[in-house]
Design a protein around this motif. Structure first.
Motif, PDB file in Angstrom:
ATOM      1  N   LEU A 170     -12.960  -2.108  -0.396  1.00 27.63           N
ATOM      2  CA  LEU A 170     -13.502  -1.255  -1.449  1.00 27.63           C
ATOM      3  C   LEU A 170     -13.808   0.142  -0.913  1.00 27.63           C
ATOM      4  O   LEU A 170     -13.521   1.152  -1.572  1.00 27.63           O
ATOM      5  CB  LEU A 170     -14.764  -1.885  -2.036  1.00 27.63           C
ATOM      6  CG  LEU A 170     -15.488  -1.077  -3.108  1.00 27.63           C
ATOM      7  CD1 LEU A 170     -14.582  -0.847  -4.315  1.00 27.63           C
ATOM      8  CD2 LEU A 170     -16.772  -1.788  -3.538  1.00 27.63           C
ATOM      9  N   ALA A 171     -14.364   0.202   0.288  1.00 22.70           N
ATOM     10  CA  ALA A 171     -14.683   1.500   0.892  1.00 22.70           C
ATOM     11  C   ALA A 171     -13.432   2.343   1.064  1.00 22.70           C
ATOM     12  O   ALA A 171     -13.437   3.563   0.782  1.00 22.70           O
ATOM     13  CB  ALA A 171     -15.375   1.292   2.241  1.00 22.70           C
ATOM     14  N   GLN A 172     -12.345   1.732   1.511  1.00 17.75           N
ATOM     15  CA  GLN A 172     -11.100   2.476   1.682  1.00 17.75           C
ATOM     16  C   GLN A 172     -10.548   2.950   0.344  1.00 17.75           C
ATOM     17  O   GLN A 172      -9.986   4.041   0.244  1.00 17.75           O
ATOM     18  CB  GLN A 172     -10.072   1.609   2.420  1.00 17.75           C
ATOM     19  CG  GLN A 172     -10.430   1.318   3.870  1.00 17.75           C
ATOM     20  CD  GLN A 172     -10.563   2.573   4.714  1.00 17.75           C
ATOM     21  OE1 GLN A 172      -9.923   3.592   4.451  1.00 17.75           O
ATOM     22  NE2 GLN A 172     -11.409   2.507   5.730  1.00 17.75           N
ATOM     23  N   ALA A 173     -10.716   2.132  -0.694  1.00 21.95           N
ATOM     24  CA  ALA A 173     -10.260   2.534  -2.025  1.00 21.95           C
ATOM     25  C   ALA A 173     -11.050   3.732  -2.537  1.00 21.95           C
ATOM     26  O   ALA A 173     -10.482   4.668  -3.117  1.00 21.95           O
ATOM     27  CB  ALA A 173     -10.386   1.353  -2.994  1.00 21.95           C
ATOM     28  N   VAL A 174     -12.366   3.707  -2.340  1.00 21.58           N
ATOM     29  CA  VAL A 174     -13.199   4.843  -2.745  1.00 21.58           C
ATOM     30  C   VAL A 174     -12.790   6.096  -1.980  1.00 21.58           C
ATOM     31  O   VAL A 174     -12.633   7.179  -2.558  1.00 21.58           O
ATOM     32  CB  VAL A 174     -14.689   4.526  -2.515  1.00 21.58           C
ATOM     33  CG1 VAL A 174     -15.549   5.765  -2.790  1.00 21.58           C
ATOM     34  CG2 VAL A 174     -15.141   3.375  -3.415  1.00 21.58           C
ATOM     35  N   ALA A 175     -12.622   5.962  -0.673  1.00 16.82           N
ATOM     36  CA  ALA A 175     -12.241   7.112   0.145  1.00 16.82           C
ATOM     37  C   ALA A 175     -10.880   7.662  -0.282  1.00 16.82           C
ATOM     38  O   ALA A 175     -10.670   8.885  -0.322  1.00 16.82           O
ATOM     39  CB  ALA A 175     -12.217   6.717   1.618  1.00 16.82           C
ATOM     40  N   GLY A 176      -9.943   6.756  -0.620  1.00 11.60           N
ATOM     41  CA  GLY A 176      -8.627   7.204  -1.060  1.00 11.60           C
ATOM     42  C   GLY A 176      -8.692   8.005  -2.351  1.00 11.60           C
ATOM     43  O   GLY A 176      -8.023   9.042  -2.489  1.00 11.60           O
ATOM     44  N   LEU A 177      -9.493   7.549  -3.305  1.00 15.62           N
ATOM     45  CA  LEU A 177      -9.660   8.289  -4.553  1.00 15.62           C
ATOM     46  C   LEU A 177     -10.325   9.634  -4.315  1.00 15.62           C
ATOM     47  O   LEU A 177      -9.963  10.646  -4.931  1.00 15.62           O
ATOM     48  CB  LEU A 177     -10.486   7.462  -5.539  1.00 15.62           C
ATOM     49  CG  LEU A 177      -9.762   6.316  -6.234  1.00 15.62           C
ATOM     50  CD1 LEU A 177     -10.757   5.396  -6.930  1.00 15.62           C
ATOM     51  CD2 LEU A 177      -8.750   6.859  -7.247  1.00 15.62           C
ATOM     52  N   PHE A 178     -11.316   9.653  -3.415  1.00 16.11           N
ATOM     53  CA  PHE A 178     -12.003  10.911  -3.115  1.00 16.11           C
ATOM     54  C   PHE A 178     -11.020  11.912  -2.502  1.00 16.11           C
ATOM     55  O   PHE A 178     -11.025  13.096  -2.857  1.00 16.11           O
ATOM     56  CB  PHE A 178     -13.166  10.649  -2.164  1.00 16.11           C
ATOM     57  CG  PHE A 178     -14.062  11.829  -1.964  1.00 16.11           C
ATOM     58  CD1 PHE A 178     -15.081  12.113  -2.863  1.00 16.11           C
ATOM     59  CD2 PHE A 178     -13.895  12.665  -0.871  1.00 16.11           C
ATOM     60  CE1 PHE A 178     -15.918  13.206  -2.678  1.00 16.11           C
ATOM     61  CE2 PHE A 178     -14.726  13.763  -0.674  1.00 16.11           C
ATOM     62  CZ  PHE A 178     -15.739  14.034  -1.581  1.00 16.11           C
ATOM     63  N   ARG A 179     -10.159  11.433  -1.612  1.00 17.53           N
ATOM     64  CA  ARG A 179      -9.177  12.338  -1.003  1.00 17.53           C
ATOM     65  C   ARG A 179      -8.179  12.840  -2.047  1.00 17.53           C
ATOM     66  O   ARG A 179      -7.751  13.997  -1.991  1.00 17.53           O
ATOM     67  CB  ARG A 179      -8.462  11.618   0.142  1.00 17.53           C
ATOM     68  CG  ARG A 179      -9.371  11.343   1.337  1.00 17.53           C
ATOM     69  CD  ARG A 179      -8.605  10.767   2.532  1.00 17.53           C
ATOM     70  NE  ARG A 179      -9.478  10.728   3.692  1.00 17.53           N
ATOM     71  CZ  ARG A 179     -10.061   9.625   4.176  1.00 17.53           C
ATOM     72  NH1 ARG A 179      -9.829   8.449   3.578  1.00 17.53           N
ATOM     73  NH2 ARG A 179     -10.843   9.677   5.231  1.00 17.53           N
TER      74      ARG A 179
END
Length: 443
Positions: free
Chosen positions: A421-430
């Motif tokens: 989930l953390a990686q998904a959030v970071a990907g959307l933020f990027r």
């Protein structure tokens, strides 16, 4: 067991030897206490108290108990050990001669005593460590606590400050009650969230703090992008959280998104205290609701994420219009404390609500200690102990380095699930902050 504890840690770059740091640490922590009496303030579930020390022997006992020296370990291992055991007392741990990684220090304190000012005592401690005369110990630098000086600087509660500044009418309290009732009603609505592990009742408790960092260029792009869009960093990140959770866990029939966040009492009250002591803990719990039929909870590009962030920002402000919410929470506090201590309290909801705390910008426009030996903080981060059935996202920057932490108990959530989930959030933020001409959001 206390649920809310904060841990701040910093790596240090200094030519001082480990022996010099050991000799200086207790005097440095005593001097830090004189500058920030909050670190000498103790708290339990009902009250906070400060014990003055009038002899060097008393000061040495206090400093020995509260300023610990750790060797043959690492800064990260000390941090993790503090995360995984309930707080006993406020401490500073100086990590010297580590088996790996840099030297540094770890500050552990109750969240009932402080929130955003957590950086200040740590910065002061490094400043005092840089002073050569601290090497002579507390006997050489001691002076007794002078209550007329200390009392005005002891932390006061937000509720105490509110009671001095506001005299609510029945109509004021009725309006705040309506806001609170509307907020409480959201718990009955079907919302997106992070599902609790099906075996959470029998799984052992195991605390985690995980950090995701963004590159300097990404951080600069984020601040530039959100300024142009007219949205805040917090609402933009909340939009990414909401979308990632919706895409990963939504069943497709939720009414909307119930989002929890920490509001700050500074919107109503001067946190400096106006001569009555600073308000170190100024958090007011808050939440908002986004209807699924009015916003795209699966936003996945700059334009749709910006629209979702705008909607979140608008919803945040709707319930934060009355300072008298502070009075209501103060009245509710005794029952909340009893409920936390009750072993027979009801099961939590099956979903952990998306929760974001924006811890702020640390170390901005703050110079490294001057006037002593070289001493530089090379990295700073926060964390804490979160025993709630939810994953807390904690957003912060240090000298414009943007990152977010995830605080959670593996009793409720599988580690690999939270990591994904953390990686998904970071990907959307990027995706959100990718360098291109931003599209202004319209609701």
């Amino acid at each position: 067991m206390r649920q809310f504890e904060l841990i701040a840690f910093a790596s240090l770059d200094t030519p001082l030897s480990c022996e010099q740091l050991k000799k200086r640490c207790h005097a440095a922590w005593w001097r830090t206490r004189r500058a920030y009496p909050v670190i000498g303030t103790e708290t339990d579930m009902e009250q906070a108290y400060f014990e003055p020390h009038n002899t060097a022997e008393a000061a040495k006992r206090w400093a020995t108990e509260r300023c610990l020296i750790a060797t043959n370990t690492s800064l990260e291992e000390v941090r993790q050990s503090l995360i995984r055991r309930p707080l006993d007392k406020t401490t500073m741990t100086l990590v010297v001669d580590p088996i790996r990684g840099p030297r540094g220090c770890v500050y552990n304190v109750s969240h009932t005593l402080t929130d955003l000012p957590i950086y200040d005592p740590l910065q002061e401690f490094t400043k005092q460590l840089s002073r050569p005369d601290a090497e002579r110990g507390i006997d050489a630098i001691f002076s007794p606590d002078f209550l007329l000086d200390i009392t005005p600087r002891l932390p006061q509660s937000l509720c105490h400050a509110y009671s001095r500044l506001f005299q609510p009418t029945p109509e004021d309290l009725a309006g705040a009650t309506q806001i609170l009732e509307r907020a409480n009603a959201r718990y009955a609505r079907s919302t997106i969230g992070i599902p609790l592990h099906p075996d959470w009742k029998t799984r052992p408790s195991h605390m985690h703090n995980k950090t995701i960092k963004f590159e300097p260029a990404e951080s600069r792009s984020a601040f530039r992008c959100f300024k142009q869009l007219g949205i805040s960093l917090t609402t933009a990140f909340f939009a990414c959280m909401t979308s990632a959770i919706t895409q990963k866990y939504s069943q497709g029939n939720e009414e909307g998104a119930h989002l929890l966040f920490s509001s700050n009492g500074r919107r109503w009250i001067d946190l400096a205290g106006d001569g009555h002591g600073p308000i170190n803990m100024s958090i007011v719990p808050a939440g908002l609701w986004i209807n699924a039929d009015e916003a795209d909870l699966r936003a996945n590009d700059k334009h749709s994420l910006a629209k979702l962030a705008k909607a979140i920002g608008h919803a945040q402000e709707q319930d934060l219009v009355s300072p008298h919410l502070i009075s209501l929470y103060d009245q509710m506090a005794p029952e909340l404390v009893k409920g936390m201590a009750n072993p027979n309290q009801p099961d939590p909801p099956a979903l952990g609500r998306p929760t974001l705390t924006s811890q702020g910008a640390f170390g901005k426009n703050v110079s490294d200690p001057a006037g002593g030996d070289p001493m530089r903080i090379t990295y700073f981060n926060t964390g804490g102990r979160n025993t709630d059935p939810g994953v807390c996202f904690a957003l912060n920057t240090y000298r414009d380095e943007l990152k977010f932490n995830l605080l959670f108990d593996e009793r409720f959530f599988a580690l690999h699930e939270v990591a994904q989930l953390a990686q998904a959030v970071a990907g959307l933020f990027r995706e959100f902050v990718a360098d291109e001409e931003p599209v202004r959001a319209k609701l």
